[in-house]
Design a protein around this motif. Structure first.
Motif, PDB file in Angstrom:
ATOM      1  N   VAL A   6       1.949  36.005   2.292  1.00  0.00           N
ATOM      2  CA  VAL A   6       3.213  36.243   1.604  1.00  0.00           C
ATOM      3  C   VAL A   6       3.236  37.686   1.147  1.00  0.00           C
ATOM      4  O   VAL A   6       2.331  38.149   0.452  1.00  0.00           O
ATOM      5  CB  VAL A   6       3.388  35.286   0.405  1.00  0.00           C
ATOM      6  CG1 VAL A   6       4.631  35.654  -0.393  1.00  0.00           C
ATOM      7  CG2 VAL A   6       3.468  33.837   0.887  1.00  0.00           C
ATOM      8  N   CYS A   8       5.460  40.320  -1.059  1.00  0.00           N
ATOM      9  CA  CYS A   8       6.508  40.269  -2.079  1.00  0.00           C
ATOM     10  C   CYS A   8       6.275  41.350  -3.119  1.00  0.00           C
ATOM     11  O   CYS A   8       5.251  42.026  -3.111  1.00  0.00           O
ATOM     12  CB  CYS A   8       6.561  38.889  -2.727  1.00  0.00           C
ATOM     13  SG  CYS A   8       5.023  38.343  -3.489  1.00  0.00           S
ATOM     14  N   TYR A  18      14.217  34.978  -8.872  1.00  0.00           N
ATOM     15  CA  TYR A  18      13.184  35.504  -7.976  1.00  0.00           C
ATOM     16  C   TYR A  18      11.793  35.003  -8.388  1.00  0.00           C
ATOM     17  O   TYR A  18      11.013  34.548  -7.544  1.00  0.00           O
ATOM     18  CB  TYR A  18      13.200  37.029  -7.935  1.00  0.00           C
ATOM     19  CG  TYR A  18      14.487  37.614  -7.399  1.00  0.00           C
ATOM     20  CD1 TYR A  18      15.048  37.159  -6.208  1.00  0.00           C
ATOM     21  CD2 TYR A  18      15.141  38.623  -8.069  1.00  0.00           C
ATOM     22  CE1 TYR A  18      16.225  37.686  -5.702  1.00  0.00           C
ATOM     23  CE2 TYR A  18      16.328  39.168  -7.575  1.00  0.00           C
ATOM     24  CZ  TYR A  18      16.867  38.697  -6.402  1.00  0.00           C
ATOM     25  OH  TYR A  18      18.028  39.223  -5.908  1.00  0.00           O
ATOM     26  N   ALA A  22       9.503  32.255  -6.335  1.00  0.00           N
ATOM     27  CA  ALA A  22       8.156  32.666  -5.921  1.00  0.00           C
ATOM     28  C   ALA A  22       7.137  31.622  -6.378  1.00  0.00           C
ATOM     29  O   ALA A  22       6.273  31.193  -5.604  1.00  0.00           O
ATOM     30  CB  ALA A  22       7.808  34.038  -6.489  1.00  0.00           C
ATOM     31  N   TYR A  38      -2.326  36.812   0.042  1.00  0.00           N
ATOM     32  CA  TYR A  38      -1.318  37.728  -0.510  1.00  0.00           C
ATOM     33  C   TYR A  38      -1.998  38.981  -1.033  1.00  0.00           C
ATOM     34  O   TYR A  38      -3.205  39.140  -0.914  1.00  0.00           O
ATOM     35  CB  TYR A  38      -0.494  37.012  -1.595  1.00  0.00           C
ATOM     36  CG  TYR A  38      -1.106  37.041  -2.970  1.00  0.00           C
ATOM     37  CD1 TYR A  38      -0.464  37.672  -4.024  1.00  0.00           C
ATOM     38  CD2 TYR A  38      -2.344  36.454  -3.221  1.00  0.00           C
ATOM     39  CE1 TYR A  38      -1.022  37.706  -5.288  1.00  0.00           C
ATOM     40  CE2 TYR A  38      -2.906  36.482  -4.477  1.00  0.00           C
ATOM     41  CZ  TYR A  38      -2.245  37.112  -5.515  1.00  0.00           C
ATOM     42  OH  TYR A  38      -2.801  37.158  -6.756  1.00  0.00           O
ATOM     43  N   LEU A  45       6.333  39.108  -8.582  1.00  0.00           N
ATOM     44  CA  LEU A  45       6.431  37.956  -7.703  1.00  0.00           C
ATOM     45  C   LEU A  45       5.071  37.602  -7.117  1.00  0.00           C
ATOM     46  O   LEU A  45       4.774  36.431  -6.877  1.00  0.00           O
ATOM     47  CB  LEU A  45       7.442  38.207  -6.581  1.00  0.00           C
ATOM     48  CG  LEU A  45       8.889  37.799  -6.878  1.00  0.00           C
ATOM     49  CD1 LEU A  45       9.458  38.510  -8.081  1.00  0.00           C
ATOM     50  CD2 LEU A  45       9.759  37.993  -5.680  1.00  0.00           C
ATOM     51  N   ALA A 103       8.200  36.937   3.804  1.00  0.00           N
ATOM     52  CA  ALA A 103       8.577  37.976   2.851  1.00  0.00           C
ATOM     53  C   ALA A 103       9.488  37.366   1.806  1.00  0.00           C
ATOM     54  O   ALA A 103      10.492  36.737   2.129  1.00  0.00           O
ATOM     55  CB  ALA A 103       9.281  39.137   3.543  1.00  0.00           C
ATOM     56  N   LEU A 104       9.106  37.537   0.548  1.00  0.00           N
ATOM     57  CA  LEU A 104       9.959  37.237  -0.587  1.00  0.00           C
ATOM     58  C   LEU A 104      10.622  38.543  -0.989  1.00  0.00           C
ATOM     59  O   LEU A 104      10.258  39.604  -0.461  1.00  0.00           O
ATOM     60  CB  LEU A 104       9.127  36.696  -1.754  1.00  0.00           C
ATOM     61  CG  LEU A 104       8.793  35.212  -1.761  1.00  0.00           C
ATOM     62  CD1 LEU A 104       8.000  34.784  -0.550  1.00  0.00           C
ATOM     63  CD2 LEU A 104       8.045  34.853  -3.026  1.00  0.00           C
ATOM     64  N   GLY A 106      11.311  42.023  -2.548  1.00  0.00           N
ATOM     65  CA  GLY A 106      10.388  43.092  -2.911  1.00  0.00           C
ATOM     66  C   GLY A 106      10.973  44.424  -2.513  1.00  0.00           C
ATOM     67  O   GLY A 106      12.107  44.500  -2.035  1.00  0.00           O
ATOM     68  N   THR A 110       6.957  45.820   0.506  1.00  0.00           N
ATOM     69  CA  THR A 110       7.122  44.468   1.044  1.00  0.00           C
ATOM     70  C   THR A 110       7.722  44.539   2.444  1.00  0.00           C
ATOM     71  O   THR A 110       7.241  43.881   3.368  1.00  0.00           O
ATOM     72  CB  THR A 110       8.043  43.639   0.118  1.00  0.00           C
ATOM     73  OG1 THR A 110       7.427  43.549  -1.171  1.00  0.00           O
ATOM     74  CG2 THR A 110       8.307  42.261   0.689  1.00  0.00           C
ATOM     75  N   TRP A 114       5.928  43.421   6.028  1.00  0.00           N
ATOM     76  CA  TRP A 114       6.526  42.376   6.843  1.00  0.00           C
ATOM     77  C   TRP A 114       6.967  42.912   8.205  1.00  0.00           C
ATOM     78  O   TRP A 114       6.737  42.288   9.230  1.00  0.00           O
ATOM     79  CB  TRP A 114       7.716  41.740   6.115  1.00  0.00           C
ATOM     80  CG  TRP A 114       8.270  40.568   6.853  1.00  0.00           C
ATOM     81  CD1 TRP A 114       7.831  39.279   6.800  1.00  0.00           C
ATOM     82  CD2 TRP A 114       9.355  40.578   7.796  1.00  0.00           C
ATOM     83  NE1 TRP A 114       8.575  38.484   7.639  1.00  0.00           N
ATOM     84  CE2 TRP A 114       9.521  39.258   8.255  1.00  0.00           C
ATOM     85  CE3 TRP A 114      10.199  41.566   8.278  1.00  0.00           C
ATOM     86  CZ2 TRP A 114      10.501  38.906   9.184  1.00  0.00           C
ATOM     87  CZ3 TRP A 114      11.169  41.220   9.194  1.00  0.00           C
ATOM     88  CH2 TRP A 114      11.315  39.900   9.648  1.00  0.00           C
TER      89      TRP A 114
END
Length: 178
Positions: A6, A8, A18, A22, A38, A45, A103-104, A106, A110, A114
Protein backbone atom coordinates in the motif's frame (compact mmCIF):
# COMPACT_ATOMS: atom_id res chain seq x y z
CA UNK A 1 -3.23 -13.03 -2.58
CA UNK A 2 -0.83 -13.21 0.35
CA UNK A 3 0.69 -9.72 0.61
CA UNK A 4 -0.37 -6.30 -0.66
CA UNK A 5 1.80 -3.20 -0.89
CA UNK A 6 0.00 0.00 0.00
CA UNK A 7 1.35 3.37 -1.07
CA UNK A 8 -0.21 6.33 0.73
CA UNK A 9 0.36 9.66 2.37
CA UNK A 10 2.42 10.32 5.47
CA UNK A 11 -0.14 13.08 6.11
CA UNK A 12 -3.76 12.78 7.19
CA UNK A 13 -5.27 14.99 4.49
CA UNK A 14 -8.02 17.54 5.05
CA UNK A 15 -10.97 15.12 5.17
CA UNK A 16 -11.28 12.66 8.09
CA UNK A 17 -12.65 10.12 5.62
CA UNK A 18 -9.11 9.50 4.30
CA UNK A 19 -7.88 8.28 7.70
CA UNK A 20 -11.06 6.27 8.30
CA UNK A 21 -10.81 4.48 4.96
CA UNK A 22 -7.08 3.82 5.40
CA UNK A 23 -7.76 2.17 8.75
CA UNK A 24 -10.72 0.26 7.26
CA UNK A 25 -8.45 -1.05 4.50
CA UNK A 26 -6.05 -2.32 7.16
CA UNK A 27 -8.91 -3.99 9.02
CA UNK A 28 -10.14 -5.72 5.87
CA UNK A 29 -6.65 -6.86 4.88
CA UNK A 30 -6.26 -8.51 8.29
CA UNK A 31 -9.72 -10.09 8.12
CA UNK A 32 -8.84 -11.59 4.72
CA UNK A 33 -5.44 -12.82 5.99
CA UNK A 34 -3.62 -10.53 3.59
CA UNK A 35 -0.35 -9.14 4.92
CA UNK A 36 0.39 -5.43 4.58
CA UNK A 37 3.65 -4.21 3.08
CA UNK A 38 3.98 -0.43 3.34
CA UNK A 39 6.35 2.47 3.93
CA UNK A 40 6.92 1.76 7.62
CA UNK A 41 5.76 5.04 9.16
CA UNK A 42 3.44 5.64 12.11
CA UNK A 43 2.09 8.96 10.79
CA UNK A 44 -0.71 9.90 8.40
CA UNK A 45 -2.53 7.38 6.25
CA UNK A 46 0.49 5.09 6.50
CA UNK A 47 0.04 4.82 10.25
CA UNK A 48 -3.73 4.39 9.95
CA UNK A 49 -3.56 1.46 7.52
CA UNK A 50 -0.90 -0.24 9.67
CA UNK A 51 -2.96 0.25 12.83
CA UNK A 52 -6.01 -1.22 11.12
CA UNK A 53 -4.04 -4.38 10.37
CA UNK A 54 -2.35 -4.59 13.78
CA UNK A 55 -5.57 -4.04 15.76
CA UNK A 56 -7.16 -6.92 13.87
CA UNK A 57 -4.33 -9.41 14.41
CA UNK A 58 -2.79 -9.10 10.95
CA UNK A 59 0.82 -9.01 9.81
CA UNK A 60 2.60 -5.80 8.83
CA UNK A 61 5.97 -5.36 7.16
CA UNK A 62 7.38 -1.86 6.88
CA UNK A 63 10.11 -0.75 4.50
CA UNK A 64 11.59 2.64 5.30
CA UNK A 65 14.72 4.40 4.02
CA UNK A 66 17.25 5.33 6.68
CA UNK A 67 16.85 9.03 5.85
CA UNK A 68 13.07 8.92 6.37
CA UNK A 69 13.13 6.85 9.56
CA UNK A 70 13.08 10.01 11.70
CA UNK A 71 11.14 12.30 9.35
CA UNK A 72 8.23 9.91 8.78
CA UNK A 73 8.69 8.41 12.26
CA UNK A 74 9.13 4.67 11.89
CA UNK A 75 6.40 2.52 13.40
CA UNK A 76 7.78 0.48 16.29
CA UNK A 77 4.89 -2.00 16.51
CA UNK A 78 5.33 -3.85 13.23
CA UNK A 79 6.00 -7.55 12.70
CA UNK A 80 9.01 -6.55 10.58
CA UNK A 81 10.65 -3.23 9.79
CA UNK A 82 13.29 -3.14 7.07
CA UNK A 83 15.49 -0.05 7.14
CA UNK A 84 16.95 0.36 3.66
CA UNK A 85 19.50 2.66 2.06
CA UNK A 86 17.20 4.74 -0.15
CA UNK A 87 13.88 5.00 -2.01
CA UNK A 88 15.10 2.76 -4.83
CA UNK A 89 15.74 -0.05 -2.36
CA UNK A 90 12.39 0.60 -0.66
CA UNK A 91 10.42 0.30 -3.90
CA UNK A 92 12.33 -2.76 -5.05
CA UNK A 93 11.82 -4.56 -1.75
CA UNK A 94 8.12 -3.64 -1.57
CA UNK A 95 7.61 -4.88 -5.13
CA UNK A 96 9.42 -8.13 -4.42
CA UNK A 97 7.45 -8.82 -1.24
CA UNK A 98 4.00 -8.03 -2.66
CA UNK A 99 1.38 -9.75 -4.78
CA UNK A 100 -0.57 -6.56 -5.58
CA UNK A 101 -0.32 -2.79 -5.19
CA UNK A 102 -2.82 -0.26 -3.89
CA UNK A 103 -2.54 3.52 -3.80
CA UNK A 104 -4.54 5.41 -1.21
CA UNK A 105 -4.65 9.19 -1.26
CA UNK A 106 -1.25 10.79 -0.94
CA UNK A 107 1.14 13.23 -2.51
CA UNK A 108 3.71 12.99 -5.28
CA UNK A 109 5.68 10.31 -3.43
CA UNK A 110 2.62 8.07 -3.36
CA UNK A 111 2.03 8.65 -7.06
CA UNK A 112 5.67 8.07 -7.94
CA UNK A 113 5.77 4.74 -6.10
CA UNK A 114 2.49 3.53 -7.58
CA UNK A 115 3.31 4.67 -11.11
CA UNK A 116 6.61 2.82 -11.03
CA UNK A 117 4.96 -0.54 -10.30
CA UNK A 118 2.16 0.26 -12.75
CA UNK A 119 4.76 0.98 -15.44
CA UNK A 120 6.55 -2.28 -14.61
CA UNK A 121 3.25 -4.10 -15.20
CA UNK A 122 2.79 -2.35 -18.57
CA UNK A 123 6.20 -3.43 -19.81
CA UNK A 124 5.84 -6.98 -18.51
CA UNK A 125 8.11 -7.02 -15.45
CA UNK A 126 5.22 -8.41 -13.40
CA UNK A 127 1.54 -9.35 -13.71
CA UNK A 128 0.47 -8.14 -10.27
CA UNK A 129 -2.74 -6.10 -9.90
CA UNK A 130 -2.39 -2.32 -9.52
CA UNK A 131 -5.28 -0.57 -7.79
CA UNK A 132 -6.43 2.88 -6.73
CA UNK A 133 -8.70 3.35 -3.73
CA UNK A 134 -10.69 6.33 -4.94
CA UNK A 135 -11.77 7.60 -1.52
CA UNK A 136 -13.88 10.74 -1.81
CA UNK A 137 -13.15 10.86 -5.56
CA UNK A 138 -9.47 11.52 -4.85
CA UNK A 139 -8.21 9.70 -7.95
CA UNK A 140 -11.00 10.77 -10.35
CA UNK A 141 -8.76 13.46 -11.93
CA UNK A 142 -6.07 10.82 -12.49
CA UNK A 143 -8.56 8.45 -14.13
CA UNK A 144 -9.63 11.36 -16.36
CA UNK A 145 -5.96 11.95 -17.21
CA UNK A 146 -5.68 8.30 -18.29
CA UNK A 147 -8.60 8.93 -20.67
CA UNK A 148 -6.88 12.06 -21.98
CA UNK A 149 -3.61 10.18 -22.57
CA UNK A 150 -5.53 7.55 -24.52
CA UNK A 151 -7.45 10.14 -26.56
CA UNK A 152 -4.25 11.99 -27.38
CA UNK A 153 -2.50 8.77 -28.47
CA UNK A 154 0.05 8.48 -25.67
CA UNK A 155 -1.36 5.33 -24.05
CA UNK A 156 -3.17 2.23 -25.20
CA UNK A 157 -6.68 1.68 -23.78
CA UNK A 158 -5.78 -1.71 -22.36
CA UNK A 159 -3.38 -0.06 -19.89
CA UNK A 160 -6.27 1.76 -18.22
CA UNK A 161 -8.28 -1.46 -18.24
CA UNK A 162 -5.53 -3.03 -16.12
CA UNK A 163 -6.03 -0.50 -13.31
CA UNK A 164 -8.49 -1.46 -10.61
CA UNK A 165 -10.33 1.65 -9.43
CA UNK A 166 -12.78 1.28 -6.56
CA UNK A 167 -14.49 3.85 -4.37
CA UNK A 168 -14.76 1.68 -1.28
CA UNK A 169 -12.60 -0.76 0.58
CA UNK A 170 -14.89 -3.78 0.45
CA UNK A 171 -15.24 -3.63 -3.35
CA UNK A 172 -11.48 -3.22 -3.72
CA UNK A 173 -10.73 -6.24 -1.53
CA UNK A 174 -13.32 -8.25 -3.47
CA UNK A 175 -11.61 -7.35 -6.78
CA UNK A 176 -8.23 -8.40 -5.45
CA UNK A 177 -9.36 -11.69 -3.94
CA UNK A 178 -11.58 -13.05 -6.72
Amino acid sequence: MKRVAVFCGSREGTNKLYMQEAKKLGEQLAKHNIELVYGGAVVGLMGAVAEGVIENGGTVTGVIPKRLKMIEIAHEGLNQLHVVKDMHERKAMMAKLSDAFIALPGGVGTLEEWFEVFTWAQIGYHQKPCALLNTNGYYTPLVNLFDHMITEGFADPHYKENVIVEDNVNDLIKCLTT
